[in-house]
Motif scaffolding. Structure first.
Motif, PDB file in Angstrom:
ATOM      1  N   LYS A 256       0.788  -0.798   0.245  1.00  0.00           N
ATOM      2  CA  LYS A 256      -0.158   0.298  -0.117  1.00  0.00           C
ATOM      3  C   LYS A 256       1.001   0.786  -0.628  1.00  0.00           C
ATOM      4  CE  LYS A 256      -4.444  -1.012   2.375  1.00  0.00           C
ATOM      5  NZ  LYS A 256      -5.220  -1.574   3.594  1.00  0.00           N
ATOM      6  N   ASN A 257       1.650   0.802   0.805  1.00  0.00           N
ATOM      7  CA  ASN A 257       2.873   2.000   1.206  1.00  0.00           C
ATOM      8  C   ASN A 257       3.661   1.835   1.501  1.00  0.00           C
ATOM      9  OD1 ASN A 257       3.326   4.902   0.921  1.00  0.00           O
ATOM     10  ND2 ASN A 257       3.283   4.999   2.965  1.00  0.00           N
ATOM     11  N   VAL A 258       5.572   2.276   0.544  1.00  0.00           N
ATOM     12  CA  VAL A 258       6.693   2.145   0.951  1.00  0.00           C
ATOM     13  C   VAL A 258       7.685   3.403   1.017  1.00  0.00           C
ATOM     14  CG1 VAL A 258       8.361   0.961  -0.165  1.00  0.00           C
ATOM     15  CG2 VAL A 258       6.355  -0.099  -1.029  1.00  0.00           C
ATOM     16  N   THR A 259       8.111   2.705   1.935  1.00  0.00           N
ATOM     17  CA  THR A 259       9.545   3.979   2.811  1.00  0.00           C
ATOM     18  C   THR A 259      10.359   3.370   2.766  1.00  0.00           C
ATOM     19  OG1 THR A 259       8.904   4.811   5.125  1.00  0.00           O
ATOM     20  CG2 THR A 259       7.476   5.682   3.656  1.00  0.00           C
ATOM     21  N   PHE A 260      11.414   4.007   2.574  1.00  0.00           N
ATOM     22  CA  PHE A 260      13.303   3.191   3.292  1.00  0.00           C
ATOM     23  C   PHE A 260      12.599   2.432   4.540  1.00  0.00           C
ATOM     24  CE2 PHE A 260      14.733   5.674  -0.707  1.00  0.00           C
ATOM     25  CZ  PHE A 260      15.022   4.585  -1.721  1.00  0.00           C
ATOM     26  N   GLU A 261      12.291   3.423   5.227  1.00  0.00           N
ATOM     27  CA  GLU A 261      11.778   2.440   6.277  1.00  0.00           C
ATOM     28  C   GLU A 261      11.054   1.627   6.631  1.00  0.00           C
ATOM     29  OE1 GLU A 261      12.021   6.294   6.353  1.00  0.00           O
ATOM     30  OE2 GLU A 261      14.133   6.326   6.571  1.00  0.00           O
ATOM     31  N   LYS A 262       9.902   1.895   5.897  1.00  0.00           N
ATOM     32  CA  LYS A 262       9.025   0.636   6.744  1.00  0.00           C
ATOM     33  C   LYS A 262       7.571   0.264   4.994  1.00  0.00           C
ATOM     34  CE  LYS A 262       4.909   0.276   9.750  1.00  0.00           C
ATOM     35  NZ  LYS A 262       4.502  -0.644   9.795  1.00  0.00           N
ATOM     36  N   THR A 263       7.305  -0.899   4.988  1.00  0.00           N
ATOM     37  CA  THR A 263       6.220  -1.003   3.668  1.00  0.00           C
ATOM     38  C   THR A 263       4.596  -1.532   4.178  1.00  0.00           C
ATOM     39  OG1 THR A 263       7.912  -1.261   2.054  1.00  0.00           O
ATOM     40  CG2 THR A 263       5.614  -2.278   2.195  1.00  0.00           C
ATOM     41  N   THR A 264       3.660  -0.451   4.115  1.00  0.00           N
ATOM     42  CA  THR A 264       2.332  -1.503   4.906  1.00  0.00           C
ATOM     43  C   THR A 264       2.193  -2.388   3.476  1.00  0.00           C
ATOM     44  OG1 THR A 264       1.558   0.537   3.809  1.00  0.00           O
ATOM     45  CG2 THR A 264       1.786   0.109   6.081  1.00  0.00           C
ATOM     46  N   TYR A 265       1.888  -3.470   3.310  1.00  0.00           N
ATOM     47  CA  TYR A 265       1.213  -4.365   2.987  1.00  0.00           C
ATOM     48  C   TYR A 265      -0.358  -4.272   2.355  1.00  0.00           C
ATOM     49  CZ  TYR A 265       4.789  -7.124   4.595  1.00  0.00           C
ATOM     50  OH  TYR A 265       6.357  -6.938   5.313  1.00  0.00           O
ATOM     51  N   ASN A 266      -0.767  -4.115   1.257  1.00  0.00           N
ATOM     52  CA  ASN A 266      -1.643  -4.803   0.336  1.00  0.00           C
ATOM     53  C   ASN A 266      -3.009  -5.574   1.119  1.00  0.00           C
ATOM     54  OD1 ASN A 266      -3.984  -3.801  -1.371  1.00  0.00           O
ATOM     55  ND2 ASN A 266      -2.549  -3.866  -3.337  1.00  0.00           N
ATOM     56  N   ASP A 267      -3.868  -5.304   0.391  1.00  0.00           N
ATOM     57  CA  ASP A 267      -4.692  -6.387   0.655  1.00  0.00           C
ATOM     58  C   ASP A 267      -4.836  -7.613   0.505  1.00  0.00           C
ATOM     59  OD1 ASP A 267      -5.857  -3.561   2.858  1.00  0.00           O
ATOM     60  OD2 ASP A 267      -7.853  -3.374   1.500  1.00  0.00           O
ATOM     61  N   LEU A 268      -5.778  -8.296   0.990  1.00  0.00           N
ATOM     62  CA  LEU A 268      -5.781  -9.958   0.374  1.00  0.00           C
ATOM     63  C   LEU A 268      -6.609  -9.264  -1.036  1.00  0.00           C
ATOM     64  CD1 LEU A 268      -7.128 -12.664   3.110  1.00  0.00           C
ATOM     65  CD2 LEU A 268      -4.623 -12.295   1.631  1.00  0.00           C
ATOM     66  N   PRO A 269      -6.235 -10.168  -2.073  1.00  0.00           N
ATOM     67  CA  PRO A 269      -5.586 -11.238  -2.779  1.00  0.00           C
ATOM     68  C   PRO A 269      -4.305 -10.135  -3.025  1.00  0.00           C
ATOM     69  CG  PRO A 269      -7.095 -11.078  -4.556  1.00  0.00           C
ATOM     70  CD  PRO A 269      -7.758  -9.927  -3.217  1.00  0.00           C
ATOM     71  N   PHE A 270      -4.092  -9.042  -2.894  1.00  0.00           N
ATOM     72  CA  PHE A 270      -2.460  -8.922  -3.643  1.00  0.00           C
ATOM     73  C   PHE A 270      -1.556  -8.998  -2.783  1.00  0.00           C
ATOM     74  CE2 PHE A 270      -6.616  -6.438  -5.424  1.00  0.00           C
ATOM     75  CZ  PHE A 270      -6.996  -7.087  -6.290  1.00  0.00           C
ATOM     76  N   LYS A 271      -2.276  -8.432  -1.163  1.00  0.00           N
ATOM     77  CA  LYS A 271      -0.811  -9.092  -0.542  1.00  0.00           C
ATOM     78  C   LYS A 271       0.624 -10.364  -0.640  1.00  0.00           C
ATOM     79  CE  LYS A 271      -1.031 -11.196   4.060  1.00  0.00           C
ATOM     80  NZ  LYS A 271      -1.482 -10.957   5.001  1.00  0.00           N
ATOM     81  N   PHE A 272      -0.653 -11.191  -1.635  1.00  0.00           N
ATOM     82  CA  PHE A 272       0.848 -12.394  -2.171  1.00  0.00           C
ATOM     83  C   PHE A 272       0.544 -12.617  -3.531  1.00  0.00           C
ATOM     84  CE2 PHE A 272      -1.768 -13.796   1.978  1.00  0.00           C
ATOM     85  CZ  PHE A 272      -0.675 -13.710   2.982  1.00  0.00           C
ATOM     86  N   GLU A 273       0.373 -10.999  -4.208  1.00  0.00           N
ATOM     87  CA  GLU A 273       0.595 -11.446  -5.622  1.00  0.00           C
ATOM     88  C   GLU A 273       1.848 -10.411  -6.355  1.00  0.00           C
ATOM     89  OE1 GLU A 273      -2.748 -10.881  -7.893  1.00  0.00           O
ATOM     90  OE2 GLU A 273      -3.839 -13.184  -6.636  1.00  0.00           O
TER      91      GLU A 273
END
Ligand code: PLP
Length: 405
Positions: A256-273
């Motif tokens: 969902k969001n990427v910085t050099f410090e931290k990434t927040t993951y997408n919702d299902l099912p995209f988290k695994f794609e």
């Protein structure tokens, strides 16, 4: 069901000749042939709307994304999953099982834990668990099979302990044809609170599969074994588990969001794609599922069972043939050896007669070792095969025997 002539006309490759003889394709467990409608569906993408999915704001990307998500919905309804979010596109059964081994394994498997598999698993449902066990200090335990090639249920029950953290089992053996009672296995595991993964690579194409009826927590299958193209597979997982599991690959689309410090993951099912998936193959798979649904899964199953019975009787009628795997319930797969003749030699001669069979260990070495074998000849049938083809196979086997006499 359509008549067999028009079914066969749907598959251009079945009209082919090899070595000047009519092709007789009896290697469907390795991969199935593709109907024209699937080939057309994939061609259509490249001709009309090829663009990366979920990324562009432009028309082609919108079209590709829409078709890709429709394909996901098609898979969902085909296996009767509760939600589209529970359908993850992978590269195949192997990709799906490895995904669970890494992701579920990372979260839930600890030193001393046990994973139950059976003696008739494909290497794809053995090696990823071994790798996980090596990483975590866990252990694989193996459910034995009887002389017919069926798992011994009482032994399964004895193997369940409070250390068992997962049961990973095939729906049907690619090497012997055994249909495994996966619903009963799942019910028993759940009685002890243990999740179950089913390797559906050899199950889904032979009848109706309902993941909610089976009750399994994960279900894996490959597109190319169900009349779609290679490079696509499905991992079904129950939403709650998938939500809890960490992603096993990082990259585009799974965030969902990427910085050099931290990434927040997408919702299902995209988290695994992560990354660009094989969206053309996913769309092709949806067309394949439509095709077999239109033929009728019940009719497919009954036609295939008739072919299995016919072929079994034919082969049993040849004295030198020894069939390995006689479980009461079987998918249309027959593994056999010919007395005194190496399986490779037989396979090569059959090939020259235009008959495609598989020889070797079928990526299931432990299953064959259980029967004291290193290889067999395997005939795997599907609904487009005919009794005439089986007659030609039987004649071919007799020719092989004559040549070695
Ligand atoms: N599991 C079973 C029972 C299989 O028969 C196969 C392939 O033959 C696989 C897993 C692996 O499938 P894939 O190579 O499509 O990932």
């Amino acid at each position: 069901m359509k008549d067999i002539k028009s079914i066969r006309n749907d598959f251009p490759i079945l009209q082919k000749e090899v070595y000047g003889r009519k092709l007789i394709y009896l290697d469907n467990a390795a991969t199935t042939q593709k109907p024209q409608c699937v080939i057309d569906a994939i061609n259509n993408i490249y001709l009309n709307f090829n663009a990366n999915v979920h990324r562009g704001v432009h028309a082609l990307s919108d079209m590709a994304s829409e078709e890709y998500e429709k394909a996901r919905e098609k898979v969902r309804s085909f296996i009767n999953a509760a939600k589209k979010e529970e359908i993850i596109f992978t590269s195949g059964t192997t990709g799906s099982i490895n995904a669970v081994a890494f992701s579920f394994g990372e979260k839930y498997i600890k030193r001393g834990d046990e994973i139950l598999i059976s003696h008739i698993e494909h290497h794809s449902n053995i090696v990823p668990w071994q790798m996980l066990c090596q990483r975590k200090g866990a252990k694989i335990k193996v459910i034995p099979v009887d002389d017919s090639g069926q798992i011994i249920f009482e032994e399964y029950l004895k193997l369940i302990t409070d250390k068992t953290k997962l049961v990973a089992i095939t729906q049907a053996s690619n090497a012997l044809g055994t249909e495994v009672p996966v619903k009963e296995i799942t019910e028993e595991a759940h009685r002890h609170g243990i999740p179950v993964l089913i390797d559906g690579a050899q199950g889904i194409q032979h009848g109706t599969t309902d993941v909610r009826d089976i009750g399994c927590d994960f279900y894996a299958f490959s597109g190319h074994k169900i009349y779609g193209s290679a490079g696509i597979g499905v991992l079904y997982g129950k939403e709650k588990l998938l939500e809890e599991m960490p992603p096993y690959q990082g990259g585009g689309d799974m965030i969902k969001n990427v910085t050099f410090e931290k990434t927040t993951y997408n919702d299902l099912p995209f988290k695994f794609e992560a990354g660009t998936t094989n969206f053309p193959a996913a769309i092709g798979l949806a067309r394949a599922l439509d095709y077999i649904s239109e033929l009728g899964l019940k009719d497919i199953s009954s036609r295939e069972q008739k072919l299995l019975n016919y072929a079994t009787e034919k082969l049993q009628g040849i004295d030198e043939v020894q069939i390995i795997g006689n479980a009461a319930l079987k998918i249309p797969v027959i593994s056999f050896n010919i007395k005194g003749i190496h399986h490779y030699d037989a396979g090569m001669i059959l090939d020259k007669l235009g008959i495609a069979v598989r020889t070797g260990n079928h990526c299931a070495q432990p299953a064959l070792e259980r029967f004291g074998l290193v290889g067999t000849i395997r005939v795997s049938l599907c609904f487009y095969n005919t009794t005439e083809e089986i007659d030609i196979l039987a004649d071919g086997i007799k020719k092989v025997i004559e040549m070695f006499a």
